[in-house]
Motif scaffolding. Structure first.
Motif, PDB file in Angstrom:
ATOM      1  N   UNK A 158       2.232  21.918  13.000  1.00 54.72           N
ATOM      2  CA  UNK A 158       2.907  22.432  11.816  1.00 54.72           C
ATOM      3  C   UNK A 158       3.646  21.397  10.999  1.00 54.72           C
ATOM      4  N   UNK A 159       3.357  20.141  11.232  1.00 53.50           N
ATOM      5  CA  UNK A 159       4.027  19.082  10.480  1.00 53.50           C
ATOM      6  C   UNK A 159       5.116  18.377  11.260  1.00 53.50           C
ATOM      7  N   UNK A 160       5.298  18.739  12.531  1.00 60.64           N
ATOM      8  CA  UNK A 160       6.329  18.093  13.343  1.00 60.64           C
ATOM      9  C   UNK A 160       5.917  16.696  13.794  1.00 60.64           C
ATOM     10  N   UNK A 170      -1.234   3.494   7.034  1.00 59.02           N
ATOM     11  CA  UNK A 170      -0.493   4.514   6.286  1.00 59.02           C
ATOM     12  C   UNK A 170       0.980   4.133   6.188  1.00 59.02           C
ATOM     13  N   UNK A 171       1.532   3.723   7.302  1.00 61.91           N
ATOM     14  CA  UNK A 171       2.925   3.271   7.338  1.00 61.91           C
ATOM     15  C   UNK A 171       3.123   2.112   6.365  1.00 61.91           C
ATOM     16  N   UNK A 172       2.233   1.137   6.422  1.00 64.13           N
ATOM     17  CA  UNK A 172       2.397  -0.072   5.608  1.00 64.13           C
ATOM     18  C   UNK A 172       2.261   0.215   4.115  1.00 64.13           C
ATOM     19  N   UNK A 173       1.343   1.111   3.758  1.00 68.27           N
ATOM     20  CA  UNK A 173       1.156   1.421   2.329  1.00 68.27           C
ATOM     21  C   UNK A 173       2.367   2.161   1.782  1.00 68.27           C
ATOM     22  N   UNK A 174       2.902   3.107   2.558  1.00 65.30           N
ATOM     23  CA  UNK A 174       4.100   3.805   2.083  1.00 65.30           C
ATOM     24  C   UNK A 174       5.311   2.880   2.047  1.00 65.30           C
ATOM     25  N   UNK A 175       5.371   1.967   2.975  1.00 67.91           N
ATOM     26  CA  UNK A 175       6.459   0.984   2.933  1.00 67.91           C
ATOM     27  C   UNK A 175       6.349   0.130   1.674  1.00 67.91           C
ATOM     28  N   UNK A 176       5.143  -0.316   1.360  1.00 69.47           N
ATOM     29  CA  UNK A 176       4.951  -1.121   0.150  1.00 69.47           C
ATOM     30  C   UNK A 176       5.341  -0.337  -1.092  1.00 69.47           C
ATOM     31  N   UNK A 177       4.983   0.948  -1.136  1.00 63.57           N
ATOM     32  CA  UNK A 177       5.347   1.774  -2.286  1.00 63.57           C
ATOM     33  C   UNK A 177       6.862   1.919  -2.382  1.00 63.57           C
ATOM     34  N   UNK A 178       7.512   2.208  -1.259  1.00 62.28           N
ATOM     35  CA  UNK A 178       8.960   2.431  -1.266  1.00 62.28           C
ATOM     36  C   UNK A 178       9.724   1.169  -1.627  1.00 62.28           C
ATOM     37  N   UNK A 179       9.180   0.013  -1.319  1.00 63.19           N
ATOM     38  CA  UNK A 179       9.869  -1.238  -1.621  1.00 63.19           C
ATOM     39  C   UNK A 179       9.701  -1.664  -3.078  1.00 63.19           C
ATOM     40  N   UNK A 180       8.844  -0.965  -3.812  1.00 63.56           N
ATOM     41  CA  UNK A 180       8.685  -1.269  -5.236  1.00 63.56           C
ATOM     42  C   UNK A 180       9.937  -0.799  -5.974  1.00 63.56           C
ATOM     43  N   UNK A 181      10.555  -1.645  -6.784  1.00 63.58           N
ATOM     44  CA  UNK A 181      11.812  -1.258  -7.442  1.00 63.58           C
ATOM     45  C   UNK A 181      11.681  -0.108  -8.420  1.00 63.58           C
ATOM     46  N   UNK A 182      10.477   0.204  -8.887  1.00 68.10           N
ATOM     47  CA  UNK A 182      10.319   1.302  -9.834  1.00 68.10           C
ATOM     48  C   UNK A 182      10.231   2.665  -9.149  1.00 68.10           C
ATOM     49  N   UNK A 183      10.087   2.678  -7.833  1.00 64.58           N
ATOM     50  CA  UNK A 183       9.931   3.936  -7.100  1.00 64.58           C
ATOM     51  C   UNK A 183      11.296   4.537  -6.804  1.00 64.58           C
ATOM     52  N   UNK A 184      11.450   5.825  -7.123  1.00 67.10           N
ATOM     53  CA  UNK A 184      12.690   6.548  -6.848  1.00 67.10           C
ATOM     54  C   UNK A 184      12.666   7.203  -5.478  1.00 67.10           C
ATOM     55  N   UNK A 185      11.536   7.824  -5.120  1.00 63.92           N
ATOM     56  CA  UNK A 185      11.400   8.460  -3.819  1.00 63.92           C
ATOM     57  C   UNK A 185       9.935   8.775  -3.555  1.00 63.92           C
ATOM     58  N   UNK A 186       9.634   9.051  -2.296  1.00 63.26           N
ATOM     59  CA  UNK A 186       8.280   9.400  -1.864  1.00 63.26           C
ATOM     60  C   UNK A 186       8.394  10.631  -0.976  1.00 63.26           C
ATOM     61  N   UNK A 187       7.591  11.644  -1.267  1.00 62.86           N
ATOM     62  CA  UNK A 187       7.605  12.884  -0.481  1.00 62.86           C
ATOM     63  C   UNK A 187       6.436  12.883   0.505  1.00 62.86           C
ATOM     64  N   UNK A 188       6.753  13.215   1.754  1.00 59.74           N
ATOM     65  CA  UNK A 188       5.720  13.289   2.788  1.00 59.74           C
ATOM     66  C   UNK A 188       6.200  14.292   3.843  1.00 59.74           C
ATOM     67  N   UNK A 189       5.286  14.800   4.651  1.00 61.35           N
ATOM     68  CA  UNK A 189       5.665  15.831   5.625  1.00 61.35           C
ATOM     69  C   UNK A 189       6.616  15.235   6.675  1.00 61.35           C
ATOM     70  N   UNK A 190       7.483  16.070   7.265  1.00 60.34           N
ATOM     71  CA  UNK A 190       8.555  15.553   8.124  1.00 60.34           C
ATOM     72  C   UNK A 190       8.084  14.690   9.286  1.00 60.34           C
TER      73      UNK A 190
END
Length: 293
Positions: A158-160, A170-190
C-alpha cells in the motif's frame, strides 16, 4: 473584463448569442484552457498558484530529445515555462550520467496552463513535471507506443515500502532533482521517501524537498519555484525544517496500522463536492492569456 471573456469564447468558436457576461465568466475554466492547442505569444509568465492559475508564453518540450521522450502525446501536456523545459533537459542528461539513457516525461502543463480537462488539480502554471519511474532505456519509442506503454509501480504494502523495481538509480535521480536550486519540492509515495532516508549516507539536506504524498508510485512529481519576472506567481510555503524523514515514517506507520476513523458529528453538514474552477476564480491575467494569439 467583459471583452476579454468574450474573446475567450470566440477562441472556442462558441456563440455568445443570448449569453450574458456572467454566464461566460461562469464557464468551467478547464473547458476554456483545454480548448487551446498552442501557447500564447506572450512573455513567459506563471500567473497564480500551482492549483489555480495559468501560463503565458509557454514552451513545448520536444517530443523526443537526446536524453528524453515525452509520453502520452495525445494529451498535449508537454508544455511548460521555458525554465521548466530547461530543467527537464538538464535532469535527463543527469539521468544518463547516473545509468539510464534518459527520462520518460509524463504530464507537464497544457499549452496555456490552467485547469485540465481530466486528472491533475495542479500543473496549472507550467512549473510541475511528472517523471516516470520506468527507466528510459529506449528513446526511440513511436508515438503509438508512447500512448500504450505504461510506467511501472515502485510500491508494495500500500505504499509503505518500495518493491523490487526500486533501484539505486531512482534514488540518485531524485537526489539530483532535489539538489537543483530551481526545485521547490518533489512528491513521491511515503515508502520511497523512507527508503531514501534509510539509504542516504552523505549530505541529507536534499531530503527536505522530498515530500510523501498519496499515489506517486508510477512517477515522481517535481515542482519548481516561481521564476523571476513572474510577479503574479504564488510560491508554495517552504517545506518544514529538517530532512522530513520522521514525518514520512509516520505516513508509513499509518499505512501499516491505520488510526481509527474519526466519528462524524451527526449535526455537521454533509461534505460538499469540490467546486470546479471558473475563469473568475483564476488571476485576472488568465483572461488575457486566453485572449492572446
Amino acid at each position: 473584463m467583459k471583452h476579454l471573456i468574450v474573446s475567450a469564447f470566440l477562441v472556442l468558436g462558441t456563440s455568445l448569442s443570448g449569453t450574458t457576461a456572467t454566464q461566460a465568466q461562469n464557464t468551467l475554466a478547464k473547458q476554456l484552457f483545454g480548448a487551446h492547442d498552442d501557447a500564447s505569444s506572450q512573455r513567459a509568465r506563471s500567473h497564480g498558484s500551482y492549483a489555480k492559475g495559468c501560463l503565458a508564453g509557454g514552451e513545448q518540450l520536444a517530443e523526443t530529445g537526446p536524453t528524453w521522450q515525452a509520453m502520452r502525446l495525445s494529451r498535449n501536456r508537454n508544455w511548460a515555462h521555458p525554465r521548466t523545459v530547461d530543467f527537464v533537459q538538464r535532469l535527463s542528461r543527469e539521468a544518463r550520467r547516473i545509468g539510464w539513457n534518459g527520462l520518460y516525461i509524463g504530464d507537464m502543463s497544457q499549452p496555456r496552463g490552467g485547469p485540465m480537462l481530466s486528472g491533475h488539480r495542479s500543473h496549472q502554471i507550467g512549473l510541475d513535471i511528472d517523471v516516470w519511474m520506468r527507466p528510459a532505456m529506449n528513446l526511440n519509442l513511436s508515438r503509438n507506443r508512447r500512448e500504450n506503454i505504461s510506467s511501472i509501480s515502485m510500491r508494495r504494502a500500500g505504499g509503505a515500502f518500495v518493491n523490487d523495481n526500486w533501484t539505486p538509480e531512482h534514488h540518485a535521480i531524485m537526489r539530483a532533482a532535489a539538489q537543483d536550486p530551481e526545485v521547490a519540492r518533489i512528491f513521491v509515495f511515503p515508502g520511497a521517501k523512507v527508503q531514501m532516508c534509510n539509504d542516504e549516507t552523505g549530505d541529507r539536506a536534499w531530503l527536505r524537498k522530498i515530500r510523501p504524498w498519496y499515489g506517486h508510485h508510477y512517477h515522481f512529481h517535481v515542482r519548481l519555484r516561481c521564476q523571476r519576472g513572474s510577479r503574479n506567481c504564488e510560491d508554495q510555503a517552504p517545506p518544514p525544517a529538517g530532512d522530513g524523514c520522521a514525518d514520512a515514517q509516520r505516513w508509513v506507520n499509518d499505512i501499516l496500522d491505520p488510526p481509527p476513523p474519526q466519528p462524524r458529528d451527526p449535526n455537521a453538514p454533509a461534505p460538499q463536492p469540490r467546486r470546479e474552477l471558473t475563469l473568475t476564480d483564476l488571476p485576472r491575467q488568465c483572461a488575457g492569456v486566453l485572449e492572446a494569439r
